[in-house]
Design an enzyme around this catalytic site. Structure first.
Site, PDB file in Angstrom:
ATOM      1  N   GLY A 129       0.827  -1.206   0.000  1.00  0.00           N
ATOM      2  CA  GLY A 129       0.000   0.000   0.000  1.00  0.00           C
ATOM      3  C   GLY A 129       0.861   1.256   0.000  1.00  0.00           C
ATOM      4  O   GLY A 129       0.587   2.230  -0.706  1.00  0.00           O
ATOM      5  N   ARG A 136       7.307   1.902   1.101  1.00  0.00           N
ATOM      6  CA  ARG A 136       7.593   0.473   1.228  1.00  0.00           C
ATOM      7  C   ARG A 136       7.991  -0.107  -0.131  1.00  0.00           C
ATOM      8  O   ARG A 136       8.819  -1.012  -0.210  1.00  0.00           O
ATOM      9  CB  ARG A 136       6.373  -0.288   1.734  1.00  0.00           C
ATOM     10  N   ARG A 181       1.823  11.086  -8.769  1.00  0.00           N
ATOM     11  CA  ARG A 181       1.169  11.261  -7.475  1.00  0.00           C
ATOM     12  C   ARG A 181       1.972  10.688  -6.312  1.00  0.00           C
ATOM     13  O   ARG A 181       1.398  10.334  -5.267  1.00  0.00           O
ATOM     14  CB  ARG A 181      -0.229  10.613  -7.477  1.00  0.00           C
ATOM     15  N   ARG A 240      -0.165  -8.803  -3.164  1.00  0.00           N
ATOM     16  CA  ARG A 240      -0.192  -7.695  -2.218  1.00  0.00           C
ATOM     17  C   ARG A 240       0.621  -8.068  -0.990  1.00  0.00           C
ATOM     18  O   ARG A 240       0.487  -9.186  -0.453  1.00  0.00           O
ATOM     19  CB  ARG A 240      -1.646  -7.398  -1.829  1.00  0.00           C
ATOM     20  N   SER A 283      -0.235  -4.864   5.644  1.00  0.00           N
ATOM     21  CA  SER A 283      -0.415  -5.111   7.067  1.00  0.00           C
ATOM     22  C   SER A 283      -1.896  -5.341   7.338  1.00  0.00           C
ATOM     23  O   SER A 283      -2.750  -5.028   6.504  1.00  0.00           O
ATOM     24  CB  SER A 283       0.092  -3.926   7.891  1.00  0.00           C
ATOM     25  N   ASP A 297      -1.265  -4.861  14.386  1.00  0.00           N
ATOM     26  CA  ASP A 297      -1.944  -4.523  15.641  1.00  0.00           C
ATOM     27  C   ASP A 297      -3.046  -5.545  15.891  1.00  0.00           C
ATOM     28  O   ASP A 297      -3.508  -6.191  14.945  1.00  0.00           O
ATOM     29  CB  ASP A 297      -2.532  -3.105  15.575  1.00  0.00           C
ATOM     30  N   ARG A 323       7.987  -4.081  12.638  1.00  0.00           N
ATOM     31  CA  ARG A 323       7.195  -4.130  11.393  1.00  0.00           C
ATOM     32  C   ARG A 323       8.106  -4.309  10.184  1.00  0.00           C
ATOM     33  O   ARG A 323       7.810  -5.057   9.275  1.00  0.00           O
ATOM     34  CB  ARG A 323       6.350  -2.863  11.250  1.00  0.00           C
TER      35      ARG A 323
HETATM   36  N1  HPA Z   1      -8.055  -1.926   9.928  1.00  0.00           N
HETATM   37  C1  HPA Z   1      -7.842  -1.984   8.635  1.00  0.00           C
HETATM   38  N2  HPA Z   1      -6.675  -2.227   8.101  1.00  0.00           N
HETATM   39  C2  HPA Z   1      -5.640  -2.431   8.930  1.00  0.00           C
HETATM   40  C3  HPA Z   1      -5.793  -2.400  10.291  1.00  0.00           C
HETATM   41  C4  HPA Z   1      -7.061  -2.122  10.819  1.00  0.00           C
HETATM   42  O1  HPA Z   1      -7.265  -2.065  12.030  1.00  0.00           O
HETATM   43  N3  HPA Z   1      -4.572  -2.624  10.842  1.00  0.00           N
HETATM   44  C5  HPA Z   1      -3.721  -2.815   9.817  1.00  0.00           C
HETATM   45  N4  HPA Z   1      -4.365  -2.704   8.659  1.00  0.00           N
END
Ligand code: HPA
Length: 231
Positions: A20, A24, A43, A87, A90, A200, A213
């Site tokens: 994303g 990265r 962009r 993809r 995270s 998380d 990470r």
């Molecule tokens: N929500 C959506 N996408 C995410 C989250 C989340 O809490 N954490 C990492 N990617």
């Protein structure tokens, strides 16, 4: 050149890694690829092509969420004849079986997005990973969790209580792109997979540091490269 990607014909490899975050994308290109060249800065959504173990690989930032991702994936498939997209992102853990830094390989994706609802006029399409990519990624990462993710349009959910339904139905984690990516791969007859590290934990509140990470992200990129190139 496509509308949002400033690359000439032939500048993008048939296999693309899709983080994303555009920074990265640069980190992946600098860390993993040989002779990487930046093919687009449109962009600020950076894209690079280089080689990994002698084979061409591109890495393209997609932005966050399905609308942004879909712009890049449509153009990669339609205008650059890309065959395989993995993809690397995270996710937030939903299942209590998951811990931060774990890797989740998405066999399929649920969603709250209206994109598929509009496309399928109220019918439910089941967005799933390419089987061979899924099999090869799972083989390359024996400790990874393989299962469903929930691709949400909202990072800050207005109705977080609905996540309980997903947990009750075995959904492992929440992220924001896999459902749209799998649907576009199906539409174009191409291959796609989403692999995410848990940044998380939505239930326990556990979080990762930036350094952690980066380490786990690197391990995941290697799995993605091996699966995408059938190594
Ligand atoms: N929500 C959506 N996408 C995410 C989250 C989340 O809490 N954490 C990492 N990617």
């Amino acid at each position: 050149m496509s509308t949002h990607i400033g690359a000439g014909a032939g500048a993008i490899a048939p296999f693309v890694l899709l983080p994303g975050d555009p920074l990265r994308a640069r980190w992946i290109a600098e860390t993993f690829l040989d002779d990487a060249v930046c093919y687009s800065e449109v962009r600020g959504m950076l894209g690079f092509t280089g080689t990994w173990r002698g084979r061409p690989v591109s890495v393209q930032g997609s932005g966050m969420g399905q609308p942004s991702m879909a712009i890049y994936v449509n153009e990669l498939f339609r205008d650059y004849d890309v065959q395989t997209i993995v993809r690397v992102g995270s996710c937030g853990a939903l299942s209590e079986r998951l811990r931060v830094r774990d890797v989740v390989i998405a066999s399929g994706a649920c969603t709250d997005s209206s994109m598929n609802r509009i496309t399928f006029e109220g019918l439910d399409f089941a967005p799933v990973a390419d089987f061979a990519l899924l099999r090869d990624a799972a083989a390359a990462a024996p400790d990874a969790h393989v299962g469903l993710v929930y691709s949400s349009d909202s990072f800050y959910a207005s109705r977080p209580e609905l996540l309980t339904r997903m947990v009750e139905h075995g959904v492992l984690a929440i992220e924001m792109e896999a459902s749209g990516l799998y649907t576009l791969a199906a539409r174009f007859g191409r291959r796609a997979l989403a692999i995410c590290t848990v940044s998380d934990h939505i239930v326990t509140g556990e979080e990762t540091t930036a350094q952690e990470r980066e380490q786990t992200f690197g391990a995941m990129v290697e799995v993605a490269l091996r699966a995408g190139l059938g190594d």
